[in-house]
Structure formats: structure tokens, C-alpha cells
Motif scaffolding. Structure first.
Motif, mmCIF file in Angstrom:
data_model
loop_
_atom_site.group_PDB
_atom_site.id
_atom_site.type_symbol
_atom_site.label_atom_id
_atom_site.label_comp_id
_atom_site.label_asym_id
_atom_site.label_seq_id
_atom_site.Cartn_x
_atom_site.Cartn_y
_atom_site.Cartn_z
ATOM 1 N N ILE A 1 2.451 8.105 4.193
ATOM 2 C CA ILE A 1 2.762 6.906 4.974
ATOM 3 C C ILE A 1 3.653 5.966 4.180
ATOM 4 O O ILE A 1 3.479 5.792 2.968
ATOM 5 C CB ILE A 1 1.457 6.182 5.405
ATOM 6 N N THR A 2 4.618 5.392 4.880
ATOM 7 C CA THR A 2 5.408 4.282 4.362
ATOM 8 C C THR A 2 4.971 3.037 5.132
ATOM 9 O O THR A 2 4.944 3.055 6.370
ATOM 10 C CB THR A 2 6.911 4.522 4.557
ATOM 11 N N LEU A 3 4.643 1.987 4.407
ATOM 12 C CA LEU A 3 4.118 0.782 5.047
ATOM 13 C C LEU A 3 5.166 -0.320 5.024
ATOM 14 O O LEU A 3 5.684 -0.675 3.957
ATOM 15 C CB LEU A 3 2.854 0.321 4.316
ATOM 16 N N ILE A 4 5.466 -0.843 6.209
ATOM 17 C CA ILE A 4 6.365 -1.986 6.363
ATOM 18 C C ILE A 4 5.477 -3.175 6.708
ATOM 19 O O ILE A 4 4.829 -3.169 7.758
ATOM 20 C CB ILE A 4 7.397 -1.757 7.486
ATOM 21 N N LEU A 5 5.446 -4.184 5.867
ATOM 22 C CA LEU A 5 4.492 -5.274 6.041
ATOM 23 C C LEU A 5 5.184 -6.626 5.959
ATOM 24 O O LEU A 5 5.885 -6.917 4.988
ATOM 25 C CB LEU A 5 3.412 -5.180 4.954
ATOM 26 N N GLN B 1 -3.668 -5.065 -3.740
ATOM 27 C CA GLN B 1 -4.741 -4.230 -4.274
ATOM 28 C C GLN B 1 -5.248 -3.245 -3.216
ATOM 29 O O GLN B 1 -5.467 -2.062 -3.507
ATOM 30 C CB GLN B 1 -5.892 -5.104 -4.763
ATOM 31 N N HIS B 2 -5.449 -3.736 -1.974
ATOM 32 C CA HIS B 2 -5.928 -2.864 -0.898
ATOM 33 C C HIS B 2 -4.934 -1.737 -0.627
ATOM 34 O O HIS B 2 -5.331 -0.572 -0.491
ATOM 35 C CB HIS B 2 -6.130 -3.665 0.396
ATOM 36 N N VAL B 3 -3.656 -2.079 -0.510
ATOM 37 C CA VAL B 3 -2.621 -1.081 -0.228
ATOM 38 C C VAL B 3 -2.611 -0.005 -1.308
ATOM 39 O O VAL B 3 -2.559 1.198 -1.015
ATOM 40 C CB VAL B 3 -1.239 -1.759 -0.120
ATOM 41 N N THR B 4 -2.689 -0.440 -2.563
ATOM 42 C CA THR B 4 -2.665 0.515 -3.672
ATOM 43 C C THR B 4 -3.913 1.390 -3.662
ATOM 44 O O THR B 4 -3.837 2.609 -3.859
ATOM 45 C CB THR B 4 -2.558 -0.225 -5.011
ATOM 46 N N ALA B 5 -5.080 0.774 -3.440
ATOM 47 C CA ALA B 5 -6.328 1.535 -3.427
ATOM 48 C C ALA B 5 -6.356 2.555 -2.289
ATOM 49 O O ALA B 5 -6.976 3.618 -2.418
ATOM 50 C CB ALA B 5 -7.512 0.586 -3.313
ATOM 51 N N LEU B 6 -5.682 2.260 -1.185
ATOM 52 C CA LEU B 6 -5.625 3.182 -0.051
ATOM 53 C C LEU B 6 -4.673 4.348 -0.297
ATOM 54 O O LEU B 6 -4.618 5.280 0.508
ATOM 55 C CB LEU B 6 -5.205 2.436 1.218
ATOM 56 N N GLY B 7 -3.918 4.288 -1.387
ATOM 57 C CA GLY B 7 -3.037 5.397 -1.737
ATOM 58 C C GLY B 7 -1.620 5.293 -1.232
ATOM 59 O O GLY B 7 -0.830 6.228 -1.400
ATOM 60 N N VAL B 8 -1.272 4.168 -0.596
ATOM 61 C CA VAL B 8 0.105 3.984 -0.109
ATOM 62 C C VAL B 8 1.046 3.951 -1.304
ATOM 63 O O VAL B 8 0.822 3.218 -2.266
ATOM 64 C CB VAL B 8 0.231 2.683 0.702
ATOM 65 N N LYS B 9 2.117 4.749 -1.239
ATOM 66 C CA LYS B 9 3.041 4.835 -2.369
ATOM 67 C C LYS B 9 4.395 4.184 -2.103
ATOM 68 O O LYS B 9 5.218 4.080 -3.018
ATOM 69 C CB LYS B 9 3.257 6.301 -2.765
ATOM 70 N N CYS C 1 -4.028 3.178 18.822
ATOM 71 C CA CYS C 1 -3.507 3.782 17.599
ATOM 72 C C CYS C 1 -4.001 5.224 17.484
ATOM 73 O O CYS C 1 -5.201 5.483 17.635
ATOM 74 C CB CYS C 1 -3.960 2.979 16.384
ATOM 75 N N PRO C 2 -3.113 6.175 17.212
ATOM 76 C CA PRO C 2 -3.541 7.575 17.081
ATOM 77 C C PRO C 2 -4.443 7.771 15.872
ATOM 78 O O PRO C 2 -4.530 6.917 14.996
ATOM 79 C CB PRO C 2 -2.224 8.339 16.939
ATOM 80 N N MET C 3 -5.097 8.924 15.841
ATOM 81 C CA MET C 3 -6.025 9.231 14.757
ATOM 82 C C MET C 3 -5.635 10.550 14.093
ATOM 83 O O MET C 3 -5.135 11.461 14.754
ATOM 84 C CB MET C 3 -7.460 9.328 15.276
ATOM 85 N N ASP C 4 -5.859 10.602 12.793
ATOM 86 C CA ASP C 4 -5.739 11.845 12.020
ATOM 87 C C ASP C 4 -4.384 12.518 12.227
ATOM 88 O O ASP C 4 -4.301 13.656 12.701
ATOM 89 C CB ASP C 4 -6.879 12.793 12.402
ATOM 90 N N LEU C 5 -3.332 11.814 11.841
ATOM 91 C CA LEU C 5 -1.990 12.383 11.952
ATOM 92 C C LEU C 5 -1.799 13.509 10.928
ATOM 93 O O LEU C 5 -2.366 13.488 9.841
ATOM 94 C CB LEU C 5 -0.933 11.302 11.709
ATOM 95 N N VAL D 1 -7.971 -0.580 8.244
ATOM 96 C CA VAL D 1 -8.452 0.124 9.436
ATOM 97 C C VAL D 1 -7.362 1.056 9.968
ATOM 98 O O VAL D 1 -7.623 2.224 10.293
ATOM 99 C CB VAL D 1 -8.891 -0.878 10.520
ATOM 100 N N LEU D 2 -6.143 0.566 10.042
ATOM 101 C CA LEU D 2 -5.029 1.374 10.559
ATOM 102 C C LEU D 2 -4.759 2.579 9.671
ATOM 103 O O LEU D 2 -4.639 3.709 10.160
ATOM 104 C CB LEU D 2 -3.769 0.510 10.668
ATOM 105 N N VAL D 3 -4.656 2.368 8.357
ATOM 106 C CA VAL D 3 -4.358 3.472 7.441
ATOM 107 C C VAL D 3 -5.476 4.509 7.477
ATOM 108 O O VAL D 3 -5.222 5.721 7.507
ATOM 109 C CB VAL D 3 -4.123 2.952 6.013
ATOM 110 N N SER D 4 -6.726 4.050 7.483
ATOM 111 C CA SER D 4 -7.860 4.973 7.505
ATOM 112 C C SER D 4 -7.950 5.738 8.827
ATOM 113 O O SER D 4 -8.385 6.882 8.859
ATOM 114 C CB SER D 4 -9.158 4.214 7.254
ATOM 115 N N ARG D 5 -7.543 5.097 9.898
ATOM 116 C CA ARG D 5 -7.552 5.763 11.210
ATOM 117 C C ARG D 5 -6.459 6.836 11.271
ATOM 118 O O ARG D 5 -6.679 7.940 11.775
ATOM 119 C CB ARG D 5 -7.348 4.729 12.312
ATOM 120 N N LEU D 6 -5.289 6.509 10.745
ATOM 121 C CA LEU D 6 -4.173 7.453 10.781
ATOM 122 C C LEU D 6 -4.393 8.636 9.859
ATOM 123 O O LEU D 6 -4.046 9.772 10.182
ATOM 124 C CB LEU D 6 -2.873 6.726 10.408
ATOM 125 N N PHE D 7 -4.981 8.360 8.685
ATOM 126 C CA PHE D 7 -5.175 9.422 7.687
ATOM 127 C C PHE D 7 -6.594 9.331 7.123
ATOM 128 O O PHE D 7 -6.793 8.917 5.973
ATOM 129 C CB PHE D 7 -4.143 9.296 6.574
#
Length: 238
Positions: A77-81, A94-102, A180-184, A229-235
Motif C-alpha cells: 500500500i501507498t498512503l496519501i494522507l 508512529q501508527h503508519v510505521t507500525a502498520l508496515g506502510v513503506k 471499503c473492500p476487504m483483504d485485497l 481501520v482502513l489499512v487493517s481492513r484492506l490487508f
């Protein structure tokens, strides 16, 4: 910290590191460690493993390290915030990094106050420090890339099409859209607005770039809640 992060400069030989400062303090006060004890360690942007304390005093600690495991795989995932308010920015990084977003792109939006871009927390060193805290929490070593884009329209028109090419493009918006879709299984580019959401013009510009509007249901969540919630739902397996 769930992981003691090591830097190349910590190595005094091929497998011995010497630490002081806040990491030494954590080892003494939190782990209450003694010589011979094994601790979980990881090399920044490298592997994860264990470190056995070979010597310890109130000035420094030395560990013999063995780094044998890869860090956890990141979600694709690429996050635009939209830039959060400064008092939230530290926690969100911290949250973004802990969730694994690179890859994180902090962008401007109509509802982002100009003063937010003047915060000292956007300093490269301070962002790095917050990312370290996220890595230590999540037992990860791979530092994310953070980009700052202060102009919404040029970014969406000129950079975003290439940045999001070949990915599932989503914009989180509390009004309209689909669930929002789940488990992409494919790469995703996710855009999240500021508190109150993107304005209609911004949502339309994102749609012109191929983004689809999605929501999390009837409840409107704060950005710091909606993001994980969004990142965890997607992946969910990442």
C-alpha cells in the motif's frame, strides 16, 4: 520497545554491538537485563535476530548479535494522507510505521491549515525519530519513505497518476461511495483526507485520477482511528 534497533555505527566488530543512551536505559530499566540474557534486536533496514549481553554497566552494554530473520513483509500500500494537525502528526507517523506502510505522502488540502506546514515535527530528523518508535513497537526494521507535497492540484495531476499506476486506487470519504473492500490481493493506493474529509473539488480531482470513493459505514471517525481501520481492513494478514 519490542525491538532494540541497531545501527551500522553500533558495531565494534562483525557481531558485537555497543549501545548507550536511551537503548541502554531501556535495557536496564525495562528489561532489567543481566549479562547472558538474550534480547530481540534488529538492524535498521536489515534483518532481525537476537543479541546476548556480554557486558553491562551504567555507561554501556555490549551484545553479541545474530541476525537471521527477515523483517515482516509490508502490506502493498501507498498512503496519501492530508497533513494532520501537529499534535496528531507524531502519533500518526508512529501508527503508519507500525502498520508496515513503506510509502507515505503527506499532502495539502483545503482543510489543512497553512500553519501546519510550519511545524517543527516535519523536520526530517523528527520524522525519523517517530518512525523509529513505530518500528520498535511493531518489531520491524524497514524505514518508510515519507514525501511532503504542499500543493494539492499539481500533485494529483502530475505525480499521482504515475505513483498509483497499476494499483487499486481508493479515496476514503465519509459521504457517498461504496463500502471499503476487504483483504485485497493487489497493490493499493489509499488517499485519506483531513478531519472533516476532502472537499468535493478534491474528491472529484482524485476521481479524475482514477480513484474510487469508499467509506467505513455511517460513523465518522477521526483520522487517527480511521487510518489503522482502513489499512487493517484492506490487508488484514499484514
Amino acid at each position: 520497545m519490542n525491538l532494540i534497533l541497531l545501527h551500522e555505527a553500533d558495531f565494534i566488530s562483525s557481531d558485537i554491538v555497543r549501545l548507550s543512551g536511551h537503548r541502554l536505559e531501556h535495557i536496564i530499566k525495562v528489561h532489567r537485563a543481566e549479562p547472558g540474557q538474550q534480547l530481540r534486536v534488529g538492524l535498521l533496514n536489515g534483518n532481525i535476530g537476537s543479541g546476548q549481553i556480554t557486558s553491562l554497566d551504567d555507561q554501556q552494554v555490549e551484545l553479541r548479535v545474530e541476525l537471521t530473520r527477515n523483517p515482516p513483509p509490508p502490506p502493498p500500500i501507498t498512503l496519501i494522507l492530508a497533513l494532520p494537525r501537529p499534535k496528531m502528526l507524531k502519533r500518526i507517523i508512529q501508527h503508519v510505521t507500525a502498520l508496515g506502510v513503506k510509502k507515505l505522502v503527506l499532502i495539502n488540502s483545503y482543510r489543512v491549515e497553512k500553519s501546519y506546514w510550519q511545524t517543527p515535527w516535519l523536520d526530517e530528523k523528527k520524522l525519523f525519530e517517530q518512525c523509529l518508535l513505530g518500528l520498535e513497537q511493531a518489531v520491524d526494521t524497514q524505514m518508510p519513505e515519507i514525501l511532503l507535497r504542499k500543493r494539492f492540484k499539481p500533485f494529483v495531476e502530475d505525480e499521482l497518476p504515475e505513483l498509483s499506476q497499476g494499483s487499486h486506487k481508493l479515496v476514503a470519504h465519509p459521504i457517498g461511495g461504496t463500502s471499503c473492500p476487504m483483504d485485497l490481493s493487489e497493490n493499493c493506493t489509499l488517499a485519506i483526507g483531513p478531519e472533516g474529509g476532502f472537499i468535493a473539488y478534491e474528491v472529484e480531482k482524485l476521481k479524475e485520477a482514477g480513484f474510487h470513493s469508499v467509506h467505513l459505514g455511517p460513523r465518522i471517525l477521526r483520522v487517527e482511528t480511521a487510518l489503522p481501520v482502513l489499512v487493517s481492513r484492506l490487508f488484514p494478514s499484514s
